[in-house]
Write an enzyme that holds these catalytic residues in place. Structure first.
Site, PDB file in Angstrom:
ATOM      1  N   GLY A  12       0.745  -1.273  -0.149  1.00  0.00           N
ATOM      2  CA  GLY A  12      -0.157  -0.066  -0.074  1.00  0.00           C
ATOM      3  C   GLY A  12       0.898   1.248  -0.165  1.00  0.00           C
ATOM      4  O   GLY A  12       0.454   2.208   0.303  1.00  0.00           O
ATOM      5  N   ASN A  14       1.882   2.890  -2.491  1.00  0.00           N
ATOM      6  CA  ASN A  14       1.320   3.838  -3.581  1.00  0.00           C
ATOM      7  C   ASN A  14      -0.148   4.261  -3.135  1.00  0.00           C
ATOM      8  O   ASN A  14      -0.349   5.656  -3.430  1.00  0.00           O
ATOM      9  CB  ASN A  14       1.295   3.204  -4.990  1.00  0.00           C
ATOM     10  CG  ASN A  14       2.497   3.032  -5.564  1.00  0.00           C
ATOM     11  OD1 ASN A  14       3.010   4.115  -6.104  1.00  0.00           O
ATOM     12  ND2 ASN A  14       3.131   2.034  -5.641  1.00  0.00           N
ATOM     13  N   HIS A 110       3.482   1.090 -12.763  1.00  0.00           N
ATOM     14  CA  HIS A 110       3.979  -0.095 -13.254  1.00  0.00           C
ATOM     15  C   HIS A 110       5.819   0.411 -12.746  1.00  0.00           C
ATOM     16  O   HIS A 110       6.292   1.578 -13.466  1.00  0.00           O
ATOM     17  CB  HIS A 110       4.113  -0.414 -14.534  1.00  0.00           C
ATOM     18  CG  HIS A 110       5.061  -1.823 -14.928  1.00  0.00           C
ATOM     19  ND1 HIS A 110       4.648  -2.921 -14.456  1.00  0.00           N
ATOM     20  CD2 HIS A 110       6.211  -1.852 -15.421  1.00  0.00           C
ATOM     21  CE1 HIS A 110       5.556  -3.948 -14.725  1.00  0.00           C
ATOM     22  NE2 HIS A 110       6.495  -3.119 -15.517  1.00  0.00           N
ATOM     23  N   ASP A 151      -0.178  -4.215 -19.114  1.00  0.00           N
ATOM     24  CA  ASP A 151       0.993  -3.016 -19.110  1.00  0.00           C
ATOM     25  C   ASP A 151       1.220  -2.528 -20.790  1.00  0.00           C
ATOM     26  O   ASP A 151       1.974  -2.213 -21.037  1.00  0.00           O
ATOM     27  CB  ASP A 151       2.122  -3.565 -18.779  1.00  0.00           C
ATOM     28  CG  ASP A 151       2.143  -4.077 -17.102  1.00  0.00           C
ATOM     29  OD1 ASP A 151       3.130  -4.816 -17.002  1.00  0.00           O
ATOM     30  OD2 ASP A 151       1.515  -3.595 -16.327  1.00  0.00           O
ATOM     31  N   GLU A 181       7.491   6.428  -8.604  1.00  0.00           N
ATOM     32  CA  GLU A 181       6.131   5.928  -8.170  1.00  0.00           C
ATOM     33  C   GLU A 181       5.359   6.826  -7.601  1.00  0.00           C
ATOM     34  O   GLU A 181       4.189   7.341  -7.845  1.00  0.00           O
ATOM     35  CB  GLU A 181       6.212   4.419  -7.721  1.00  0.00           C
ATOM     36  CG  GLU A 181       6.723   3.373  -8.583  1.00  0.00           C
ATOM     37  CD  GLU A 181       6.620   2.154  -7.801  1.00  0.00           C
ATOM     38  OE1 GLU A 181       5.671   1.756  -7.259  1.00  0.00           O
ATOM     39  OE2 GLU A 181       7.743   1.429  -8.091  1.00  0.00           O
TER      40      GLU A 181
HETATM   41  C1  GRF Z   1       5.339  -1.307  -6.566  1.00  0.00           C
HETATM   42  O1  GRF Z   1       6.587  -1.391  -6.782  1.00  0.00           O
HETATM   43  C2  GRF Z   1       4.091  -1.022  -7.657  1.00  0.00           C
HETATM   44  O2  GRF Z   1       5.006  -0.287  -8.683  1.00  0.00           O
HETATM   45  C3  GRF Z   1       3.874  -2.326  -8.082  1.00  0.00           C
HETATM   46  O3  GRF Z   1       3.553  -2.975  -7.046  1.00  0.00           O
HETATM   47  C4  GRF Z   1       4.588  -2.546  -5.710  1.00  0.00           C
HETATM   48  C5  GRF Z   1       3.985  -2.503  -4.754  1.00  0.00           C
HETATM   49  O4  GRF Z   1       3.270  -1.482  -4.396  1.00  0.00           O
HETATM   50  N1  GRF Z   1       2.709  -2.303  -8.864  1.00  0.00           N
HETATM   51  P1  GRF Z   1       2.519  -0.976  -3.171  1.00  0.00           P
HETATM   52  O5  GRF Z   1       3.571  -0.807  -2.190  1.00  0.00           O
HETATM   53  O6  GRF Z   1       1.296  -2.017  -2.595  1.00  0.00           O
HETATM   54  O7  GRF Z   1       1.867   0.289  -3.366  1.00  0.00           O
END
Ligand code: GRF
Length: 207
Positions: A12, A14, A110, A151, A181
């Site tokens: 989580g 992002n 991504h 993607d 990101e």
């Molecule tokens: C991150 O590297 C994201 O780019 C990919 O999943 C990974 C984990 O994301 N899609 P998060 O920490 O759960 O947001």
């Protein structure tokens, strides 16, 4: 006001970047209406609950078919007046029906510079392992619209990140998150909230 549904599977970070972006005003005129995880107990669900955001676990395993799973997700999303679906570390491959239902209103982050190191099997740490194996000097992250492929949707924004000599996959993953990101995903969401993303002949760009 742009209302988001954020789909998550794991840490989580992002999602947290979006929550913090709304809090700090980096993302304007936007609110998170719903967080959905396919994984019970995903830390991302705790981030949502801590921020007082509606959080659900909808697991594909609980449904007899992909269609039933799609319908359950679409029902929860659509009843909240969501204008943008954000895949933030979401690891379930969504069906064509689902992506068509939200065509032009679903984005993904991504952890590479698409079209490099993406497609089936390229997610999480594996992306960075392959980057190091190939010896590329620059990697990064991409925010793109989601279409029926993996993607393959129009690229909206990318940000490069240098690969350092002594990087491990874990160190590189963290740098790509911190330096790319967590910056470009909020930036794209704010742009969409203010109608500043265009697609012409399948090429997307922020104006
Ligand atoms: C991150 O590297 C994201 O780019 C990919 O999943 C990974 C984990 O994301 N899609 P998060 O920490 O759960 O947001």
């Amino acid at each position: 006001m742009l209302r988001l549904a954020v789909l998550v599977s794991g840490g989580g970070t992002n999602l947290q970047a979006i929550i913090d972006g709304i809090e700090s005003g980096k993302i304007r005129d936007t609110e998170i209406a719903l967080v959905i995880s396919n994984k019970e107990g995903a830390y991302a669900l705790k981030c949502a609950e801590k921020a007082g955001i509606d959080a659900l676990c909808i697991s594909p395993k609980a449904y007899d078919s992909g269609e039933a799973y799609d319908q359950a997700m679409i029902e929860e999303i659509d009843q909240r007046g969501v204008g943008l679906v954000v895949l933030a570390g979401f690891l379930v491959v969504l069906s064509e029906e689902f992506t068509k239902h939200y065509a032009g209103k679903i984005i993904n982050i991504h952890p590479s510079l698409i079209p490099s190191f993406c497609g089936n099997g390229y997610y999480g740490l594996r992306v960075h392992e392959e980057v190091l194996k190939r010896g590329v000097k620059v990697t990064g992250a991409t925010v793109h619209f989601v279409d029926a492929g993996t993607d393959t949707g129009p690229i909206i924004l990318q940000k490069p990140v240098a690969v350092e000599r002594d990087d491990t996959p874990e160190i590189l993953q963290r740098r790509v998150m911190e330096e790319a990101e967590w910056l470009i995903l909020p930036e794209v969401i704010d742009a969409i909230a203010h109608d500043r993303v265009r697609i012409e002949d399948k090429i997307a760009y922020v104006i």
